[in-house]
Design a protein around this motif. Structure first.
Motif, short mmCIF file in Angstrom:
data_model
loop_
_atom_site.label_atom_id
_atom_site.label_comp_id
_atom_site.label_asym_id
_atom_site.label_seq_id
_atom_site.Cartn_x
_atom_site.Cartn_y
_atom_site.Cartn_z
N ASN A 1 0.83 -1.22 0.00
CA ASN A 1 0.00 0.00 0.00
C ASN A 1 0.86 1.26 0.00
N ASN A 2 1.93 1.24 -0.79
CA ASN A 2 2.87 2.37 -0.91
C ASN A 2 3.62 2.68 0.38
N ILE A 3 3.61 1.77 1.33
CA ILE A 3 4.36 1.93 2.57
C ILE A 3 5.59 1.03 2.46
N PRO A 4 6.80 1.63 2.43
CA PRO A 4 8.00 0.81 2.31
C PRO A 4 8.18 -0.10 3.53
N LEU A 5 8.60 -1.32 3.27
CA LEU A 5 8.82 -2.30 4.34
C LEU A 5 10.26 -2.18 4.84
N PRO A 6 10.45 -2.17 6.15
CA PRO A 6 11.81 -2.05 6.68
C PRO A 6 12.63 -3.31 6.38
N VAL A 7 13.91 -3.09 6.09
CA VAL A 7 14.84 -4.19 5.88
C VAL A 7 15.54 -4.45 7.21
N ILE A 8 15.52 -5.70 7.65
CA ILE A 8 16.11 -6.07 8.93
C ILE A 8 17.27 -7.04 8.71
N THR A 9 18.13 -7.18 9.71
CA THR A 9 19.26 -8.11 9.59
C THR A 9 19.02 -9.41 10.36
N SER A 10 18.03 -9.41 11.24
CA SER A 10 17.67 -10.65 11.95
C SER A 10 16.22 -10.55 12.39
N ASP A 11 15.63 -11.72 12.63
CA ASP A 11 14.24 -11.76 13.07
C ASP A 11 14.03 -13.00 13.92
N ARG A 12 13.13 -12.89 14.86
CA ARG A 12 12.77 -14.03 15.71
C ARG A 12 11.47 -14.61 15.16
N ASP A 13 11.51 -15.89 14.82
CA ASP A 13 10.36 -16.55 14.22
C ASP A 13 10.17 -17.90 14.89
N LEU A 14 9.01 -18.10 15.50
CA LEU A 14 8.69 -19.32 16.22
C LEU A 14 9.76 -19.67 17.24
N GLY A 15 10.30 -18.64 17.89
CA GLY A 15 11.27 -18.82 18.96
C GLY A 15 12.71 -18.98 18.51
N ILE A 16 12.95 -18.91 17.22
CA ILE A 16 14.30 -19.05 16.69
C ILE A 16 14.71 -17.75 16.01
N THR A 17 15.92 -17.29 16.33
CA THR A 17 16.43 -16.07 15.71
C THR A 17 17.12 -16.43 14.40
N ILE A 18 16.67 -15.80 13.34
CA ILE A 18 17.21 -16.00 12.00
C ILE A 18 17.99 -14.73 11.62
N THR A 19 19.20 -14.87 11.12
CA THR A 19 19.98 -13.71 10.68
C THR A 19 20.17 -13.77 9.17
N CYS A 20 20.58 -12.65 8.60
CA CYS A 20 20.79 -12.60 7.16
C CYS A 20 21.96 -13.49 6.72
N GLU A 21 22.87 -13.81 7.64
CA GLU A 21 23.98 -14.72 7.33
C GLU A 21 23.67 -16.17 7.72
#
Length: 171
Positions: free
Chosen positions: A116-136
């Protein structure tokens, strides 16, 4: 099949008054998971035309694609718009403030994604289902988080334990 339905709330042996159910599926019902699969299958079919892979978990949708050409980026950019159109059709809303982009890999295209014309932030890591995922795809942040929690719990146990006899500690 889904007409003239009634529902009530039960707490222990008490029942509320019965009320007409005009739409939806009651949370916790037996048929709820089946209805969710039928309902959400439409979204999976829609996104398959953009060559985008999806992962679904309760009310989360994750879109991903292996980018090897500009065509892959273009298709990935169109996919969030398709999700928004699908949600609008079904009178749902997309929580844009909860959406983000995580690039995985060494060669990342400098692309901005938007809903909806709102830019999405780019992140380097995220916590998903209790696990931290990083870009590396490093496991270090996840392991550090677990170790920190274990230390906190051990310290809490240590500080809340009262020992009146030294003999108990040496056993």
């Amino acid at each position: 099949m889904f007409t003239n339905r009634l529902f009530c709330t039960r707490i222990d042996d008490l029942l509320s008054f019965f009320v007409n159910l005009i739409s939806g599926v009651i949370q916790g019902s037996v048929i709820g998971p089946l209805m969710f699969l039928i309902y959400i299958n439409d979204l999976a079919t829609l996104l398959s035309q953009y060559n985008v892979k999806i992962k679904l978990f309760t009310n989360d949708v994750k879109l991903y694609v292996r980018v090897v050409s500009n065509a892959d980026v273009t298709e990935l950019q169109m996919a969030p718009s398709a999700v928004t159109s699908w949600a609008d059709y079904w009178q749902l809303s997309v929580s844009v403030d909860k959406c983000r982009v995580l690039h995985i890999g060494k060669h990342v295209a400098a692309t901005t994604f938007a809903i909806n014309n709102i830019p999405l932030p780019v992140i380097t890591s995220d916590r998903d289902l209790g696990i931290t995922i990083t870009c590396e795809l490093s496991s270090s942040p996840h392991i550090n988080d677990i170790v920190t929690k274990a230390h906190r719990r051990a310290n809490m146990t240590h500080h809340s334990t009262v020992v009146l006899s030294l003999a108990i500690l040496t056993c």
